[in-house]
Design a protein around this motif. Structure first.
Motif, PDB file in Angstrom:
ATOM      1  N   GLY A  51      -0.460  11.072  -9.252  1.00 29.02           N
ATOM      2  CA  GLY A  51      -0.500  12.489  -8.411  1.00 29.02           C
ATOM      3  C   GLY A  51      -0.892  12.192  -6.920  1.00 29.02           C
ATOM      4  O   GLY A  51      -1.382  12.936  -6.138  1.00 29.02           O
ATOM      5  N   ASN A  52      -0.533  11.197  -6.439  1.00 32.28           N
ATOM      6  CA  ASN A  52      -0.672  10.501  -5.087  1.00 32.28           C
ATOM      7  C   ASN A  52       0.659  10.497  -4.377  1.00 32.28           C
ATOM      8  O   ASN A  52       1.716  10.384  -5.065  1.00 32.28           O
ATOM      9  N   THR A  53       0.554  10.126  -3.229  1.00 34.74           N
ATOM     10  CA  THR A  53       1.807   9.847  -2.280  1.00 34.74           C
ATOM     11  C   THR A  53       1.705   8.375  -1.900  1.00 34.74           C
ATOM     12  O   THR A  53       0.815   7.622  -2.029  1.00 34.74           O
ATOM     13  N   GLY A  54       2.872   7.812  -1.653  1.00 32.09           N
ATOM     14  CA  GLY A  54       2.986   6.427  -1.402  1.00 32.09           C
ATOM     15  C   GLY A  54       4.454   5.922  -0.699  1.00 32.09           C
ATOM     16  O   GLY A  54       5.215   7.031  -0.623  1.00 32.09           O
ATOM     17  N   GLU A  55       4.497   4.735  -0.167  1.00 36.77           N
ATOM     18  CA  GLU A  55       5.807   4.387   0.228  1.00 36.77           C
ATOM     19  C   GLU A  55       5.767   2.842   0.205  1.00 36.77           C
ATOM     20  O   GLU A  55       4.903   2.224   0.251  1.00 36.77           O
ATOM     21  N   LEU A  56       7.174   2.349   0.315  1.00 35.58           N
ATOM     22  CA  LEU A  56       7.136   0.829   0.355  1.00 35.58           C
ATOM     23  C   LEU A  56       7.294   0.265   1.783  1.00 35.58           C
ATOM     24  O   LEU A  56       7.910   0.839   2.614  1.00 35.58           O
ATOM     25  N   ILE A  57       6.750  -0.698   2.109  1.00 36.47           N
ATOM     26  CA  ILE A  57       6.618  -1.423   3.323  1.00 36.47           C
ATOM     27  C   ILE A  57       6.933  -2.774   3.110  1.00 36.47           C
ATOM     28  O   ILE A  57       6.218  -3.616   2.795  1.00 36.47           O
ATOM     29  N   PRO A  58       8.363  -3.354   3.192  1.00 33.87           N
ATOM     30  CA  PRO A  58       8.600  -4.659   2.928  1.00 33.87           C
ATOM     31  C   PRO A  58       8.636  -5.654   4.138  1.00 33.87           C
ATOM     32  O   PRO A  58       8.885  -5.333   5.163  1.00 33.87           O
ATOM     33  N   PHE A  59       7.753  -6.937   3.694  1.00 38.28           N
ATOM     34  CA  PHE A  59       7.767  -7.700   4.738  1.00 38.28           C
ATOM     35  C   PHE A  59       7.205  -8.893   4.250  1.00 38.28           C
ATOM     36  O   PHE A  59       6.404  -8.978   3.255  1.00 38.28           O
ATOM     37  N   ASN A  60       7.505 -10.081   4.657  1.00 35.77           N
ATOM     38  CA  ASN A  60       6.861 -11.501   4.263  1.00 35.77           C
ATOM     39  C   ASN A  60       5.546 -11.497   4.944  1.00 35.77           C
ATOM     40  O   ASN A  60       5.745 -11.709   6.088  1.00 35.77           O
ATOM     41  N   GLN A  66       7.723 -10.393  11.909  1.00 35.49           N
ATOM     42  CA  GLN A  66       8.103  -9.715  10.675  1.00 35.49           C
ATOM     43  C   GLN A  66       7.047  -8.539  10.486  1.00 35.49           C
ATOM     44  O   GLN A  66       7.160  -7.271  10.193  1.00 35.49           O
ATOM     45  N   VAL A  67       5.708  -9.122   9.989  1.00 39.19           N
ATOM     46  CA  VAL A  67       4.669  -8.317   9.977  1.00 39.19           C
ATOM     47  C   VAL A  67       4.453  -7.408  10.911  1.00 39.19           C
ATOM     48  O   VAL A  67       4.324  -6.059  10.869  1.00 39.19           O
ATOM     49  N   LYS A  68       4.504  -7.784  12.188  1.00 37.84           N
ATOM     50  CA  LYS A  68       4.116  -6.828  13.428  1.00 37.84           C
ATOM     51  C   LYS A  68       5.432  -5.867  13.451  1.00 37.84           C
ATOM     52  O   LYS A  68       5.274  -4.538  13.677  1.00 37.84           O
ATOM     53  N   ASP A  72       4.613  -1.972  13.218  1.00 34.73           N
ATOM     54  CA  ASP A  72       4.930  -1.145  14.414  1.00 34.73           C
ATOM     55  C   ASP A  72       5.887   0.051  14.028  1.00 34.73           C
ATOM     56  O   ASP A  72       5.748   1.027  14.775  1.00 34.73           O
ATOM     57  N   ALA A  73       6.960  -0.301  13.276  1.00 36.64           N
ATOM     58  CA  ALA A  73       8.196   0.607  13.207  1.00 36.64           C
ATOM     59  C   ALA A  73       7.463   1.754  12.294  1.00 36.64           C
ATOM     60  O   ALA A  73       7.646   2.953  12.521  1.00 36.64           O
ATOM     61  N   TRP A  74       6.576   1.358  11.286  1.00 28.77           N
ATOM     62  CA  TRP A  74       6.098   2.401  10.445  1.00 28.77           C
ATOM     63  C   TRP A  74       5.119   3.161  11.209  1.00 28.77           C
ATOM     64  O   TRP A  74       5.148   4.624  11.317  1.00 28.77           O
ATOM     65  N   GLN A  75       4.330   2.625  12.095  1.00 31.25           N
ATOM     66  CA  GLN A  75       3.423   3.438  12.937  1.00 31.25           C
ATOM     67  C   GLN A  75       4.144   4.336  13.860  1.00 31.25           C
ATOM     68  O   GLN A  75       3.654   5.488  13.962  1.00 31.25           O
ATOM     69  N   GLU A  76       5.332   4.086  14.752  1.00 33.65           N
ATOM     70  CA  GLU A  76       6.087   4.956  15.376  1.00 33.65           C
ATOM     71  C   GLU A  76       6.450   6.235  14.456  1.00 33.65           C
ATOM     72  O   GLU A  76       6.578   7.117  15.081  1.00 33.65           O
TER      73      GLU A  76
END
Length: 243
Positions: A51-60, A66-68, A72-76
């Motif tokens: 019953g919740n929302t989510g999404e995938l964020i792939p990084f090593n 890559q983390v940054k 950052d792309a997600w935050q934008e």
């Protein structure tokens, strides 16, 4: 939109945490994974089924650039979103006796557990401090508390996580940010699938391996408002194993 980021969220303990936080909180669940996209998609389905929302964020987690760039792309894309909860769960084991341990096995394990914690948390902590609220939960291990033979690399990485938890908690406590570690013992998961459960049970007073769900319930409590006066703690969840 308030969010919880779980590194290594596609399987095992990470997956159980994603699903439990989906049930217990209003946080949008950010499921990080490195390579297993199918498993991560299954975790997302379970989060949505709860019953919740989510999404995938792939990084090593070991790759700071890559983390940054991914965060950052997600935050934008989500300028109003705020990551209030970080669960540093990503970790690997490369077991073997220290005298025969290849340098790569030492570095890869340290990189994932310890540098992964730095790369993710360091990138997000300033915004958390400005927001004056946060929860950082580091998944350590019984190996990091008492040391496990054949796991000098893993014990070193997780022991460092324990020390980092205690230090960081003191730096950020005034801003309503708690930093705690959870130290599981033997938990049924892909990581422990090759272990001899029948033999190892003899070492555990509770006489069984733990379930990922039991770790997830503890993490969920530490995320909640109920735990706001607990910080800098290492909570052992290991069926009674003490050195």
């Amino acid at each position: 939109m308030k969010c919880a980021l779980i590194t290594g969220g596609s399987r095992g303990i990470g997956k159980a945490i994603c699903i439990q936080l989906a049930k217990d909180t209003d946080y949008h669940i950010l499921i990080n994974y490195n390579s297993n996209e199918d498993a991560a998609k299954n975790t997302l389905k379970d989060v949505e089924a709860a019953g919740n929302t989510g999404e995938l964020i792939p990084f090593n987690v070991t790759d700071s650039e890559q983390v940054k760039s991914q965060l950052d792309a997600w935050q934008e894309k989500n300028p109003e979103a705020l990551i209030e909860v970080i669960i540093n769960n990503a970790g690997i084991t490369k077991d073997g006796l220290f005298m025969w341990m290849p340098k790569e096995d030492w570095q890869n394990v340290i990189n994932t557990s310890l540098n992964g914690f730095f790369n993710v948390t360091n990138h997000l902590i300033q915004k958390m401090l400005r927001n004056r609220f946060g929860r950082v939960i580091n998944i350590a291990s019984v190996s990091g508390v008492k040391g496990t033979p054949g796991q000098t690399n893993y014990s070193a990485a997780k022991g460092a996580i324990v020390a980092a938890t205690k230090a960081l908690s003191q730096e950020v406590a005034k801003r309503n940010i708690t930093v705690n570690a959870v130290a599981p013992g033997f938990i049924k998961s892909d990581m422990t699938a090759d272990l001899d459960e029948k033999e190892l049970k003899k070492l555990i007073p509770a006489n069984r391996f733990g379930e990922a769900q039991e770790v997830a319930d503890l993490v969920s409590f530490l995320v909640s408002k109920k735990s706001s006066y607990i910080t800098g703690e290492v909570v052992n969840i290991n069926g009674g194993i003490y050195s």
